[in-house]
Design a protein around this motif. Structure first.
Motif, short mmCIF file in Angstrom:
data_model
loop_
_atom_site.label_atom_id
_atom_site.label_comp_id
_atom_site.label_asym_id
_atom_site.label_seq_id
_atom_site.Cartn_x
_atom_site.Cartn_y
_atom_site.Cartn_z
N LEU A 159 19.49 30.77 9.25
CA LEU A 159 20.14 31.87 8.53
C LEU A 159 20.20 31.60 7.03
O LEU A 159 20.05 32.53 6.22
CB LEU A 159 21.55 32.09 9.08
CG LEU A 159 21.60 32.72 10.48
CD1 LEU A 159 23.03 32.74 11.01
CD2 LEU A 159 21.02 34.13 10.47
N SER A 163 18.49 33.95 4.29
CA SER A 163 19.26 34.52 3.17
C SER A 163 18.56 34.25 1.84
O SER A 163 18.51 35.12 0.97
CB SER A 163 20.67 33.92 3.17
OG SER A 163 21.37 34.25 4.35
N TRP A 185 18.29 39.12 11.10
CA TRP A 185 19.73 39.03 11.34
C TRP A 185 20.10 39.52 12.74
O TRP A 185 20.94 38.92 13.41
CB TRP A 185 20.48 39.84 10.28
CG TRP A 185 21.96 39.69 10.38
CD1 TRP A 185 22.73 38.73 9.82
CD2 TRP A 185 22.85 40.54 11.11
NE1 TRP A 185 24.05 38.92 10.14
CE2 TRP A 185 24.15 40.02 10.94
CE3 TRP A 185 22.68 41.68 11.89
CZ2 TRP A 185 25.27 40.61 11.51
CZ3 TRP A 185 23.80 42.27 12.47
CH2 TRP A 185 25.07 41.73 12.28
N VAL A 204 26.65 34.16 11.85
CA VAL A 204 25.97 35.45 11.75
C VAL A 204 26.73 36.39 10.81
O VAL A 204 26.12 37.10 10.00
CB VAL A 204 25.84 36.07 13.16
CG1 VAL A 204 25.40 37.52 13.06
CG2 VAL A 204 24.85 35.27 13.99
N ALA A 207 26.14 35.36 7.24
CA ALA A 207 24.76 35.58 6.80
C ALA A 207 24.52 37.01 6.33
O ALA A 207 23.59 37.26 5.55
CB ALA A 207 23.80 35.25 7.93
N MET A 208 25.32 37.97 6.78
CA MET A 208 25.13 39.34 6.34
C MET A 208 25.58 39.55 4.89
O MET A 208 25.05 40.42 4.18
CB MET A 208 25.90 40.28 7.27
CG MET A 208 25.83 41.74 6.89
SD MET A 208 24.15 42.39 6.63
CE MET A 208 23.49 42.32 8.29
N TRP A 211 22.90 39.36 1.87
CA TRP A 211 21.99 40.50 1.79
C TRP A 211 22.67 41.68 1.10
O TRP A 211 22.07 42.33 0.24
CB TRP A 211 21.55 40.90 3.20
CG TRP A 211 20.55 42.03 3.19
CD1 TRP A 211 19.20 41.93 3.02
CD2 TRP A 211 20.83 43.43 3.34
NE1 TRP A 211 18.61 43.17 3.06
CE2 TRP A 211 19.58 44.12 3.25
CE3 TRP A 211 21.98 44.17 3.53
CZ2 TRP A 211 19.48 45.50 3.36
CZ3 TRP A 211 21.90 45.55 3.63
CH2 TRP A 211 20.66 46.20 3.56
#
Length: 423
Positions: A159, A163, A185, A204, A207-208, A211
């Motif tokens: 991840l 990224s 993702w 998870v 990791a968003m 973005w």
């Protein structure tokens, strides 16, 4: 659910209930026997072993780097392959003996060596200088290792690489929305859901955020306000988390709860950024207009809808207030004045009301992170309003006083409406 903190609290409750005569000793023993065994934790020996392994790996890498130019290319490649094989072999050996943490660490080290191998092979053979593509290849390899070994550390490596990849792609092409990251993702999210792992769900969710940040702060992006775009992303993350947690599945409950926690904190952060960036404390755009791309607005609306759907499924008043909090933060964008003259009192009121709804929502649903996020949002919004560089300080003080009176009136109404048990 069956983590150490929960088991300690349950054990204390069982002892108290048994002493008060609420349950019989046989019933307490049956409850204890029905619980699955706790997974082994990380003791001091494991921690020392992890540190020792990392030091040995660092020493090995430093030695190789010091003599890198003196080693033949074929030998360099063989060393990289040997490093991954040794890491995988040690991981399998630890896993066969039940040392899950050390096995996970070995898989993570192997994934890191794989990434180093991509960079070094590219340097040795003068391959193309597309570093973003190298990061994507690293991410794919690390995620493959996570699938094969169940390593949370390898998932984290994958991840992180993904990224970096998406941030580089956004930087290279700021006028193009980088959607391929979402496929990576979603794959990682499905993996975390299948594992039923809270740690993987945290990875998870985190990791968003890069973005959305990279997408929101593209300076060439049609004059859009980054804080408003971030608010839409937070709304989608928060609403989706609530909706997933409402599904009748323990996996969905754990995964969705983690997503909603990060969504709540992201929403509070977005509210703070709306005040501090649009009102000139920090300038990102020439104007204060509520410039937002259509896709971001759709994401925010979907977040509100998902939160309302979750409230309809769970019948929780707190989730209705969570949907209100999301909607009020999003409402601040279109009501913000297009000109820099004056101050947007309605937007300030919407943001303060949103954070208050977030606090009350967390209290009604007994979700402490949501309460903390709401309080932090209130503090941030008040600080932003107080220290805004434009407008009259006297007017701002009057606004805050009026908001305080309204909050006290709201508290009085709630005190009369709610049952005594919930106060």
């Amino acid at each position: 659910m069956f983590d150490k903190a929960y088991r300690q609290r349950l054990e204390a409750d069982l002892v108290q209930w048994e002493a008060d005569g609420v349950i019989a000793p046989a019933a307490a023993a049956s409850i204890r026997n029905a619980l699955p065994p706790l997974s082994p934790g990380i003791n001091i020996a494991v921690v020392v072993g992890i540190v020792g392994g990392l030091l040995i790996a660092a020493a090995f890498l430093a030695f190789i780097a010091a003599h890198w130019t003196e080693i033949a290319r074929l030998m360099r490649f063989a060393i990289l392959i040997a490093g991954m094989v040794v890491a995988g072999g040690l991981g399998a050996w630890f896993a066969s003996r039940g040392r899950i943490v050390l096995a996970d660490l070995c898989a993570s080290v192997g994934a890191i060596i794989f990434g180093a191998g991509i960079a070094l092979v590219g340097q040795m053979y003068h391959l193309g200088d597309d570093f973003a593509a190298g990061m994507l290849l690293w991410s794919i390899g690390a995620l493959a290792a996570a699938v094969l070994t169940g390593s949370r550390g390898a998932l984290a490596v994958g991840l992180v690489a993904a990224s970096i990849w998406t941030c580089m792609r956004v930087y290279d092409a700021p006028d193009v929305l980088h959607l391929p990251f979402l496929a990576v993702w979603l794959f990682a999210a499905a993996l975390a859901f299948a594992w039923h792992s809270r740690a993987a769900a945290h990875l998870v969710a985190i990791a968003m955020i890069p973005w959305w940040v990279a997408t929101s702060f593209r300076f060439e992006f049609d004059g859009a306000q980054p804080s408003f775009v971030l608010a839409n992303g937070a709304a989608l993350l928060f609403g989706a988390g609530l909706a997933i947690a409402a599904a009748p599945s323990p996996r969905a409950l754990r995964f969705g709860s983690v997503l909603s926690i990060y969504g709540a904190f992201s929403l509070a952060t977005a509210a703070f950024l709306e005040v501090t960036t649009v009102d000139d404390i920090v300038r990102f755009r020439a104007g204060s207009g509520a410039g937002q791309p259509l896709w971001a607005i759709v994401c925010g609306v979907v977040g509100v809808i998902l939160a309302l759907v979750s409230a309809g499924i769970t019948r929780r008043a707190g989730e209705v207030l969570a949907a209100c909090a999301i909607g009020l933060v999003l409402l601040a964008a279109p009501v913000w004045p297009a000109s820099m003259a004056g101050e947007s009192w309605f937007a300030y009121a919407a943001l303060l009301s949103a954070m208050l709804c977030l606090v009350v929502s967390g209290m009604l649903d007994d979700v402490r992170p949501r309460v903390v996020a709401g309080w932090l949002g209130i503090a941030g919004v008040i600080a932003g309003i107080t220290w805004s560089v434009k407008g009259s300080l006297l007017r701002r003080s009057a606004f805050l006083a009026a908001a305080g009176v309204a909050a006290v009136a709201f508290a009085t109404a709630l005190n009369r409406m709610l049952p005594r048990v919930q106060r």
